[in-house]
Design an enzyme around this catalytic site. Structure first.
Site, PDB file in Angstrom:
ATOM      1  N   CYS A 275      -4.683  -3.327  -7.123  1.00 39.64           N
ATOM      2  CA  CYS A 275      -5.689  -4.359  -7.442  1.00 39.64           C
ATOM      3  C   CYS A 275      -5.085  -5.688  -7.888  1.00 39.64           C
ATOM      4  CB  CYS A 275      -6.610  -3.840  -8.542  1.00 39.64           C
ATOM      5  SG  CYS A 275      -7.540  -2.386  -8.037  1.00 39.64           S
TER       6      CYS A 275
HETATM    7  N1  LIG Z   1      -7.792   2.272  -6.934  1.00 39.70           N
HETATM    8  C1  LIG Z   1      -8.325   1.563  -7.907  1.00 39.70           C
HETATM    9  O1  LIG Z   1      -7.939   1.700  -9.067  1.00 39.70           O
HETATM   10  C2  LIG Z   1      -9.447   0.551  -7.631  1.00 39.70           C
HETATM   11  C3  LIG Z   1     -10.151   0.046  -8.737  1.00 39.70           C
HETATM   12  C4  LIG Z   1     -11.189  -0.845  -8.520  1.00 39.70           C
HETATM   13  C5  LIG Z   1     -11.501  -1.243  -7.217  1.00 39.70           C
HETATM   14  N2  LIG Z   1     -10.795  -0.741  -6.145  1.00 39.70           N
HETATM   15  C6  LIG Z   1     -11.216  -1.172  -4.812  1.00 39.70           C
HETATM   16  O2  LIG Z   1     -11.914  -0.098  -4.184  1.00 39.70           O
HETATM   17  C7  LIG Z   1     -11.665  -0.106  -2.770  1.00 39.70           C
HETATM   18  C8  LIG Z   1     -11.087   1.235  -2.351  1.00 39.70           C
HETATM   19  O3  LIG Z   1      -9.837   1.425  -3.009  1.00 39.70           O
HETATM   20  P1  LIG Z   1      -9.127   2.840  -3.139  1.00 39.70           P
HETATM   21  O4  LIG Z   1      -8.031   2.664  -4.122  1.00 39.70           O
HETATM   22  O5  LIG Z   1     -10.128   3.916  -3.347  1.00 39.70           O
HETATM   23  O6  LIG Z   1      -8.520   2.983  -1.657  1.00 39.70           O
HETATM   24  P2  LIG Z   1      -7.864   4.304  -1.005  1.00 39.70           P
HETATM   25  O7  LIG Z   1      -6.893   3.803  -0.009  1.00 39.70           O
HETATM   26  O8  LIG Z   1      -7.422   5.244  -2.080  1.00 39.70           O
HETATM   27  O9  LIG Z   1      -9.088   4.997  -0.277  1.00 39.70           O
HETATM   28  C9  LIG Z   1      -9.786   4.408   0.775  1.00 39.70           C
HETATM   29  C10 LIG Z   1     -10.221   5.514   1.718  1.00 39.70           C
HETATM   30  O10 LIG Z   1     -11.042   4.914   2.734  1.00 39.70           O
HETATM   31  C11 LIG Z   1     -10.791   5.599   3.946  1.00 39.70           C
HETATM   32  N3  LIG Z   1     -11.282   4.761   5.033  1.00 39.70           N
HETATM   33  C12 LIG Z   1     -10.784   3.605   5.524  1.00 39.70           C
HETATM   34  N4  LIG Z   1     -11.574   3.132   6.503  1.00 39.70           N
HETATM   35  C13 LIG Z   1     -12.601   3.997   6.642  1.00 39.70           C
HETATM   36  C14 LIG Z   1     -13.732   4.073   7.481  1.00 39.70           C
HETATM   37  N5  LIG Z   1     -13.985   3.112   8.387  1.00 39.70           N
HETATM   38  N6  LIG Z   1     -14.564   5.118   7.363  1.00 39.70           N
HETATM   39  C15 LIG Z   1     -14.322   6.089   6.455  1.00 39.70           C
HETATM   40  N7  LIG Z   1     -13.257   6.083   5.617  1.00 39.70           N
HETATM   41  C16 LIG Z   1     -12.410   5.041   5.713  1.00 39.70           C
HETATM   42  C17 LIG Z   1      -9.300   5.828   3.914  1.00 39.70           C
HETATM   43  O11 LIG Z   1      -8.909   6.866   4.804  1.00 39.70           O
HETATM   44  C18 LIG Z   1      -9.076   6.206   2.445  1.00 39.70           C
HETATM   45  O12 LIG Z   1      -9.175   7.599   2.239  1.00 39.70           O
HETATM   46  C19 LIG Z   1     -10.743  -1.302  -2.535  1.00 39.70           C
HETATM   47  O13 LIG Z   1     -11.526  -2.419  -2.230  1.00 39.70           O
HETATM   48  C20 LIG Z   1     -10.094  -1.504  -3.877  1.00 39.70           C
HETATM   49  O14 LIG Z   1      -9.646  -2.835  -4.054  1.00 39.70           O
HETATM   50  C21 LIG Z   1      -9.795   0.161  -6.345  1.00 39.70           C
END
Ligand SMILES: NC(=O)c1ccc[n+]([C@@H]2O[C@H](COP(=O)([O-])OP(=O)(O)OC[C@H]3O[C@@H](n4cnc5c(N)ncnc54)[C@H](O)[C@@H]3O)[C@@H](O)[C@H]2O)c1
Length: 440
Positions: A275
């Site tokens: 992030c």
């Molecule tokens: N990890 C954190 O601490 C955190 C905190 C706040 C916000 N975010 C935000 O949340 C969002 C997700 O982050 P994350 O860390 O969970 O990512 P991640 O990479 O852990 O998970 C994302 C998932 O989405 C799947 N994916 C991608 N495209 C897809 C599609 N078209 N259909 C179905 N599945 C699909 C991927 O295979 C993956 O499993 C981002 O925008 C991130 O900036 C993350």
């Protein structure tokens, strides 16, 4: 619209609504579990067939979540996962939790969000609620997601509901769980906001309604930019105070006794995680598009990405004091995860530091109880994958220097101080100074 609103509102209240979660990663999986625990039927969608199969076996791939939590919801048939986007017809509300990375040029990459919006559109039915959770710049829900969802003729605010609600998480922290963190919600209209609030109210203790999706998007970026800029500030103060012979950690201990108007941030070897080094640049890009500048964000980026170089300079100087040099030195990194007590290596400054060490001809190794093997280095794909070394007196004695990069709590710091020839401490773990410990 009021009929559609009432129908979904009732289904949420009675828990008969089916909740879809797209993207079962660090954000989506905990959310899916929370809705399942709250009594909803939850259908998780992910492109990764491995993750889907693991979940459907009742197991998890996230360290923070014991298998048992997933197993319980899978056994009760409240939670299941699929790769089949045709099954979006089964859900009443769908939450988008897909990645929002940067392109190679440092610009927002909304490819995952766009692809997801397109696949929802093909199955969109009147009365459904769509919520975007992925972190992004103000305007994404209205300018990018909404037109894609409306491409089939249904209109947001008339035929379906659309909102943005950012995820807030404190990875590795036991103090803040999803349920106890207030959730900001902004819809494209008041009914969308109310429905999204009603949905989240089932899993969090409080919701915070704002007037628009743009305000909700901007609030998330503000929180992360606040962190990015303050991390840069305290990193710069570390360099300045060091040049003045002042211990930055002692300064911070003192400043933090002020009961108002000061919030403590600790310096380190840079910044990391999925992030903080990424999200601010979503706003910097949008600001440029609007003809304005995001100077604090750009400066924070410059300072934080230079920090591994600063730690290297301290290591080099300390080795030189003992008549040694970086080239050929065996250097043990302690902790390569981006943050204390987590198993997440994404964007960790440890990799920038490893890269610098390799370029300088040093021989790096690491110890990290959370990461038994390091992900392959982007700049050195030919390098063998590094594996975590056991933290023993022999390991410590056989290295020319030990660098504290990420100070996980479970590491034995007394053992390191006792047996390492030289310790470069980039995290302020050691407060009592001794000859072989150099703050960096
Ligand atoms: N990890 C954190 O601490 C955190 C905190 C706040 C916000 N975010 C935000 O949340 C969002 C997700 O982050 P994350 O860390 O969970 O990512 P991640 O990479 O852990 O998970 C994302 C998932 O989405 C799947 N994916 C991608 N495209 C897809 C599609 N078209 N259909 C179905 N599945 C699909 C991927 O295979 C993956 O499993 C981002 O925008 C991130 O900036 C993350």
């Amino acid at each position: 619209m009021s009929d559609l609103y009432q129908r979904l509102s009732d289904a949420i209240a009675s828990r008969s609504a089916t909740v879809g979660v797209i993207g079962l990663g660090y954000v989506g999986l905990p959310l899916a579990l929370a809705f399942a625990r709250a009594g909803f039927r939850v259908l998780g969608f992910d492109l990764d067939a491995g993750k889907v199969a693991t979940l459907n076996r009742g197991e998890t791939y996230l360290l923070d979540f014991p298998d048992e939590q997933v197993a319980e919801q899978v056994r009760s048939q409240r939670l299941s996962a699929t790769t089949d986007s045709d099954r979006l017809t089964e859900v009443d509300a769908v939450i988008i939790c897909v990645p929002t990375p940067l392109t190679d040029k440092g610009q927002p990459d909304l490819g995952f969000v766009e692809e997801t919006a397109r696949s929802i559109q093909t199955k969109l039915a009147p009365g459904q609620l769509v919520v975007l959770e992925s972190t992004t710049y103000p305007g994404t829900t209205e300018e990018v997601v909404r037109p894609l969802l409306e491409a089939g003729g249904l209109r947001a605010g008339r035929d379906f509901f659309l909102a943005y609600s950012p995820e807030r998480e404190d990875p590795g922290s036991a103090s803040f769980r999803l349920e106890s963190i207030p959730k900001v919600v902004g819809g494209v209209d008041s009914l969308s906001t109310r429905l999204a609030e009603a949905l989240y109210a089932a899993v969090v203790s409080s919701t915070v309604a704002v007037s628009s999706t743009r305000v909700a998007e901007a609030s998330k970026l503000t929180e992360n930019i606040f962190r990015a800029v303050n991390i840069a500030l305290v990193n710069e103060l570390k360099i300045i105070f060091d040049s003045l012979g002042v211990d930055v950690w002692e300064v911070l201990d003192a400043a933090a006794t002020k009961p108002f108007g000061f919030m403590r941030f600790d310096p380190g070897p840079g910044w990391g995680g999925h992030c903080i080094p990424i999200d601010p640049f979503y706003l910097a890009w949008k600001a440029r598009e609007a003809g304005t500048e995001a100077r604090f964000i750009e400066l924070a980026g410059v300072i934080n990405t230079q920090m591994p170089r600063y730690v290297l300079s301290k290591l080099e100087a300390a080795l030189a004091t003992g008549g040694g040099e970086l080239r050929g030195s065996r250097v043990l990194l302690i902790g390569i995860a981006y943050k204390r007590n987590v198993a997440d290596p994404r964007e960790s400054p440890a990799f920038a530091f490893l890269d610098l060490l390799i370029r300088a001809g040093a021989l790096p190794a690491y110890h990290d109880p959370f990461l038994p093997a390091a992900p392959r280095m982007r700049n050195w794909p030919e390098l063998e994958v590094l594996e975590s070394q056991p933290l023993t007196p022999e390991t410590l004695q056989s290295h020319d220097a030990v660098v504290i990069v990420t100070d996980h709590d479970s590491i034995d710091y007394d053992l390191i101080a006792e047996h390492a020839r030289l310790v470069i401490d980039a995290r302020g773990r050691y407060r009592t100074r001794s000859e072989n410990i150099v703050p960096a």
